[in-house]
Design an enzyme around this catalytic site. Sequence first.
Site, PDB file in Angstrom:
ATOM      1  N   ASP A 271     -85.283  -5.937  21.754  1.00  0.00           N
ATOM      2  CA  ASP A 271     -85.350  -5.099  20.552  1.00  0.00           C
ATOM      3  C   ASP A 271     -84.157  -4.146  20.540  1.00  0.00           C
ATOM      4  O   ASP A 271     -83.449  -4.020  19.539  1.00  0.00           O
ATOM      5  CB  ASP A 271     -86.668  -4.307  20.569  1.00  0.00           C
TER       6      ASP A 271
ATOM      7  N   LYS B  90     -84.485  -5.468  34.434  1.00  0.00           N
ATOM      8  CA  LYS B  90     -84.397  -4.205  35.175  1.00  0.00           C
ATOM      9  C   LYS B  90     -85.022  -4.455  36.546  1.00  0.00           C
ATOM     10  O   LYS B  90     -85.949  -3.760  36.989  1.00  0.00           O
ATOM     11  CB  LYS B  90     -85.114  -3.092  34.374  1.00  0.00           C
TER      12      LYS B  90
ATOM     13  N   TYR C 143     -94.902  -4.990  24.398  1.00  0.00           N
ATOM     14  CA  TYR C 143     -95.445  -4.919  23.042  1.00  0.00           C
ATOM     15  C   TYR C 143     -96.902  -5.366  22.987  1.00  0.00           C
ATOM     16  O   TYR C 143     -97.639  -4.974  22.098  1.00  0.00           O
ATOM     17  CB  TYR C 143     -94.640  -5.814  22.082  1.00  0.00           C
TER      18      TYR C 143
ATOM     19  N   ASP D 216     -79.481  -1.428  31.510  1.00  0.00           N
ATOM     20  CA  ASP D 216     -78.644  -0.253  31.212  1.00  0.00           C
ATOM     21  C   ASP D 216     -77.166  -0.646  31.230  1.00  0.00           C
ATOM     22  O   ASP D 216     -76.386  -0.261  30.350  1.00  0.00           O
ATOM     23  CB  ASP D 216     -78.940   0.903  32.193  1.00  0.00           C
TER      24      ASP D 216
ATOM     25  N   ASP E 108     -80.207  -4.561  18.423  1.00  0.00           N
ATOM     26  CA  ASP E 108     -79.687  -3.572  17.469  1.00  0.00           C
ATOM     27  C   ASP E 108     -78.267  -3.152  17.860  1.00  0.00           C
ATOM     28  O   ASP E 108     -77.405  -2.996  16.992  1.00  0.00           O
ATOM     29  CB  ASP E 108     -80.586  -2.324  17.431  1.00  0.00           C
TER      30      ASP E 108
HETATM   31  C1  IPM Z   1     -87.547  -5.561  15.095  1.00  0.00           C
HETATM   32  C2  IPM Z   1     -88.290  -4.318  14.704  1.00  0.00           C
HETATM   33  C3  IPM Z   1     -89.748  -4.513  15.067  1.00  0.00           C
HETATM   34  C4  IPM Z   1     -89.836  -4.635  16.571  1.00  0.00           C
HETATM   35  C5  IPM Z   1     -90.699  -3.424  14.555  1.00  0.00           C
HETATM   36  C6  IPM Z   1     -90.549  -3.187  13.059  1.00  0.00           C
HETATM   37  C7  IPM Z   1     -92.122  -3.762  14.889  1.00  0.00           C
HETATM   38  O1  IPM Z   1     -87.730  -3.211  15.301  1.00  0.00           O
HETATM   39  O2  IPM Z   1     -87.904  -6.639  14.600  1.00  0.00           O
HETATM   40  O3  IPM Z   1     -86.621  -5.458  15.890  1.00  0.00           O
HETATM   41  O4  IPM Z   1     -89.845  -3.639  17.284  1.00  0.00           O
HETATM   42  O5  IPM Z   1     -89.881  -5.776  17.047  1.00  0.00           O
HETATM   43 MG    MG Z   2     -85.904  -3.604  16.328  1.00  0.00          MG
END
Ligand code: IPM
Ligand code: MG
Length: 362
Positions: A250, A194, A143, A226, A254
């Site tokens: 990230d 990885k 990032y 993975d 999710d």
């Molecule tokens: C998160 C989001 C952010 C990230 C974006 C909105 C910049 O996806 O907080 O997970 O990628 O960190």
């Molecule tokens: Mg995210």
Amino acid sequence: MTQHYRITLLPGDGIGPEIMAVAVEVLKVIGEQLDLSFEFQEALMGGAAIDAKGEPLPAETLDLCKNSDAVLLAAIGGYKWDALPRHLRPETGLLGLRAGLGLFANLRPAKILPQLVDASSLKREIVEGVDILVVRELTGGIYFGQPKGIFATETGEKRGVNTMAYTESEINRIGRVGFETAQKRSKKLCSVDKANVLEVSQLWRDRITALAPEYPDVELSHMYVDNAAMQLLRYPKQFDTMVTSNLFGDILSDAAAMLTGSIGMLPSASLGASGPGVFEPVHGSAPDIAGQDKANPLAQVLSAAMLLRYSLHQPTAADRLEQAVNTVLDQGNRTGDIMSEGMTLLGCRAMGEALIQALHSV
Ligand code: IPM
Ligand code: MG
């Protein structure tokens, strides 16, 4: 003696202001009950700041955040700002806030609530009892690594570049957060990388392994990213605490969030070595339902609970808030996103009122 705290509120965009209003009401009640005094200061961030000030993270917002004990963020972004150049996008403001406050550690719990097991898209027996905490590195890796950009090559063709880089000290400090978090939980830490392909991951694995002897009570394992994605869906109960880099975290956070089936329930904490932390729900700004009193405020309220626990060191207040969320769910109260048969459908404001009633009856 009354404890005094200054909290910066960043309501942001979409449903942000609605869910923030609920969290603030709830914090006020907790404050009265436990003799904590909160001074709230509101600032612009994300799309709201772009519209008013022409940039997603105005300098005065960052200053207010720095001059507070903790920051409560709701959600930012929306279709309206999606086509803007990168430096003007709401997301860039979020990255600036993380970097500006040095928030290198992001804690993302994914705990399945017994009342909501059937909201998961996975089978009950797979997800029942899941309680994972993803510790994601937040201010380094791909990032932020240099070089980055879209450059013209000699042939005139464009080439996009990002760099995944970590120094040993960056890995050590997030690694320590991982081990210390595991110590407070079930003492199992899985580091995700990885290392079979990436040098940066090899260094990650070497450093995490080197830290392990300092935490003899923690059982450390390593997994390729993975495989970790697959294992999260196959048998998520094998995981307790996971520690990983910015990009992998990230993605995996999710996936872990979706195990619970109710992303509207999940809070997060972003912490630095010192100074205020930022607490925000995992979900987005949901522009499609903004302003309709349909949003689920519970992740925002649980983020306020994390703020009480991690930045203000008020575990009793945090427990009370989490207990109130539990109570309203036990009573059968649901917002649309977690609604199921036989339950009572509430709007955002009514859910807030139910929480306040629950707090009064503790
Ligand atoms: C998160 C989001 C952010 C990230 C974006 C909105 C910049 O996806 O907080 O997970 O990628 O960190
Ligand atoms: Mg995210």
